[in-house]
Motif scaffolding. Structure first.
Motif, mmCIF file in Angstrom:
data_model
loop_
_atom_site.group_PDB
_atom_site.id
_atom_site.type_symbol
_atom_site.label_atom_id
_atom_site.label_comp_id
_atom_site.label_asym_id
_atom_site.label_seq_id
_atom_site.Cartn_x
_atom_site.Cartn_y
_atom_site.Cartn_z
ATOM 1 N N LEU A 286 12.842 -95.068 -137.424
ATOM 2 C CA LEU A 286 12.870 -94.307 -136.299
ATOM 3 C C LEU A 286 12.310 -94.808 -135.585
ATOM 4 C CD1 LEU A 286 13.129 -90.303 -137.498
ATOM 5 C CD2 LEU A 286 15.266 -91.491 -136.433
ATOM 6 N N ASN A 287 11.339 -94.920 -135.903
ATOM 7 C CA ASN A 287 10.081 -95.917 -135.006
ATOM 8 C C ASN A 287 10.829 -97.009 -134.414
ATOM 9 O OD1 ASN A 287 8.078 -93.884 -135.801
ATOM 10 N ND2 ASN A 287 7.335 -94.608 -137.324
ATOM 11 N N ALA A 288 11.779 -97.697 -135.521
ATOM 12 C CA ALA A 288 11.406 -99.220 -135.212
ATOM 13 C C ALA A 288 12.992 -98.925 -133.751
ATOM 14 C CB ALA A 288 12.974 -99.624 -136.003
ATOM 15 N N VAL A 289 13.530 -97.455 -133.623
ATOM 16 C CA VAL A 289 14.662 -96.958 -133.056
ATOM 17 C C VAL A 289 13.738 -97.395 -131.834
ATOM 18 C CG1 VAL A 289 16.555 -95.796 -132.014
ATOM 19 C CG2 VAL A 289 16.576 -97.618 -134.217
ATOM 20 N N ILE B 100 10.303 -106.747 -129.347
ATOM 21 C CA ILE B 100 10.373 -105.586 -130.619
ATOM 22 C C ILE B 100 12.097 -105.552 -130.578
ATOM 23 C CG2 ILE B 100 10.202 -103.254 -131.253
ATOM 24 C CD1 ILE B 100 7.680 -105.248 -131.571
ATOM 25 N N ALA B 101 13.844 -105.036 -129.351
ATOM 26 C CA ALA B 101 14.252 -105.190 -129.820
ATOM 27 C C ALA B 101 15.450 -105.784 -130.273
ATOM 28 C CB ALA B 101 15.454 -104.442 -128.617
ATOM 29 N N PRO C 44 19.602 -100.003 -137.127
ATOM 30 C CA PRO C 44 20.449 -99.467 -136.175
ATOM 31 C C PRO C 44 20.122 -99.754 -134.442
ATOM 32 C CG PRO C 44 19.740 -97.710 -138.343
ATOM 33 C CD PRO C 44 18.819 -99.234 -138.128
ATOM 34 N N ALA C 45 21.123 -100.234 -133.438
ATOM 35 C CA ALA C 45 20.338 -100.166 -132.846
ATOM 36 C C ALA C 45 20.541 -99.082 -131.804
ATOM 37 C CB ALA C 45 21.653 -101.124 -131.871
ATOM 38 N N GLY D 152 21.146 -96.608 -127.302
ATOM 39 C CA GLY D 152 20.355 -98.063 -127.313
ATOM 40 C C GLY D 152 19.219 -98.635 -126.491
ATOM 41 N N ASN D 153 18.644 -100.055 -127.559
ATOM 42 C CA ASN D 153 17.768 -100.630 -126.503
ATOM 43 C C ASN D 153 19.075 -102.417 -126.368
ATOM 44 O OD1 ASN D 153 15.667 -99.249 -126.649
ATOM 45 N ND2 ASN D 153 15.643 -99.747 -128.870
#
Ligand SMILES: [Zn+2]
Length: 379
Positions: free
Chosen positions: A281-284, A320-321, A330-331, A378-379
């Motif tokens: 979640l943090n990554a997204v 980061i994206a 996940p995107a 999404g990023n």
């Protein structure tokens, strides 16, 4: 005013698990409760740990830690602790098992329910030092909870809140990268991005703590240069060592405070009906939050880029994206299974999270709602 505190005893290196029995003896633990999860039972890691505990010690086991630790599971583990007259706890796992173990050590000597000890409920001074002893054995590289003061637990009322006290820091942390060699790639990626987020959010947080800033940048340097290798080749020992060090440093420094990424991922982790991994979640969220914070951070993004080994002028949100995509994150939130119906409540809960006040740019409920929309797309 700055509060700066670094006190944790950490045994760190390949083979550190061999010191478990010595550390138990130093703490006077002879009847330990091991708190862990089914994944570590099946992977054989629990057997490895047990092999390092002398046979004459009376070991009890709670292996029912859920993906996001709950108050109900904490109570179930506490019942095992009391029934077997345990005299200390060994947490074996990632953040969930370690945080659950912290809940057990607290309730071993303090009356429930847990809500009264939550940071946002003014619970910090209600936690006394006379709690059960805890040795934390990390088996992932991300949470850093083995050196952290907090336990994030889904309470009986459904809120996922942090219980924070210097007394909750484990008496000893055992960081043995050997235990992470078999971690699957998707968990290496998700937990690793948690560590990277801890370092970045700490460095950007508004509180005054220059030692934390230094630790954050070095932790970020180690984790970003190793995460892709660790994901692609889990047996790479150097990458595993650096990921574990970056993870530990991320949590050692985040006593300074976190930010909007964690304010959003905490309530999402309490959602019923979908199992959402905290670090993933943090990554997204991270790219969207970095773009949101950009107007107020001065030259700090240049220093983040430098620590990440990126050329001057690199857009760190885009970087980061891109990193997320390369390591299989996940995107979008939608891809993770999050539906639209919960988003208003998540935005509201984020404004009440303990990580919210230290985000560098003050975020309103509407800001959080927009960040959620961006992360959904999404990023
Ligand atoms: Zn985290």
């Amino acid at each position: 005013m700055a509060v700066i505190s670094y006190l944790t005893k950490i045994q760190f290196d390949f083979g550190a698990i061999k010191l478990l029995a010595d550390e138990m003896k130093l703490l006077g633990i002879t009847r330990p409760l091991i708190v862990t999860d089914q994944g570590l039972v099946k992977s054989g890691v629990l057997d490895t740990i047990r092999a390092h505990i002398p046979n004459d010690f009376d070991v009890s086991i709670f292996d029912g830690t859920p993906e996001n630790p709950t108050e109900a599971a904490t109570r179930a583990a506490l019942a095992v602790y009391k029934e077997n007259k345990c005299d200390g706890i060994i947490a074996v796992g990632g953040g969930s098992s370690m945080d659950l173990a912290k809940g057990v050590r607290l309730l071993a000597t303090h009356d429930g329910p847990l809500a009264q000890y939550a940071m946002v409920e003014g619970g910090v001074p209600r936690i006394r030092p006379d709690i059960a002893k805890l040795i934390a054995v990390a088996t992932t590289s991300g949470t850093g909870s083995e050196v952290g003061r907090g336990a994030v637990i889904v309470l009986e009322d459904g809120r996922k809140l942090a219980i924070v006290s210097p007394h909750l820091i484990p008496n000893v942390a055992i960081n043995d990268p050997e235990l992470t060699l078999g971690l699957p790639a998707f968990l290496t990626a998700g937990t690793g991005m948690d560590a990277i987020t801890h370092c970045i959010e700490t460095f950007l947080a508004t509180a005054v703590n220059p030692p934390a800033d230094g630790i954050a940048l070095e932790g970020l340097r180690l984790a970003t240069r190793s995460i892709e290798t660790a994901v692609k080749d889990g047996s790479d020992r150097q990458a595993r060592w650096e990921m574990m060090m970056g993870s530990m440093m991320g949590a050692m420094c985040f006593q300074k405070g976190l930010g909007a990424v964690h304010a959003l991922s905490h309530p999402l982790g309490a959602l019923k009906g979908v199992r959402l991994h905290h670090g993933t979640l943090n990554a997204v969220f991270l790219p969207a939050v970095l773009r949101f914070n950009r107007p107020v951070v001065g030259d700090k993004y240049d220093r983040v880029a430098q620590a990440m080994g990126l050329p001057d002028g690199t857009d760190i949100a885009d970087a980061i994206a891109d990193l997320n995509a390369r390591i299989g994150i996940p995107a979008s939130l939608r891809e993770m299974g999050v539906g639209d119906d919960a988003l208003d409540a998540i935005a509201e809960a984020a404004t009440k999270d303990h990580a919210h006040p230290t985000n560098p740019r003050k975020a309103t409920r509407e800001d959080y709602r927009k960040l959620l929309d961006e992360a959904m797309a999404g990023n």
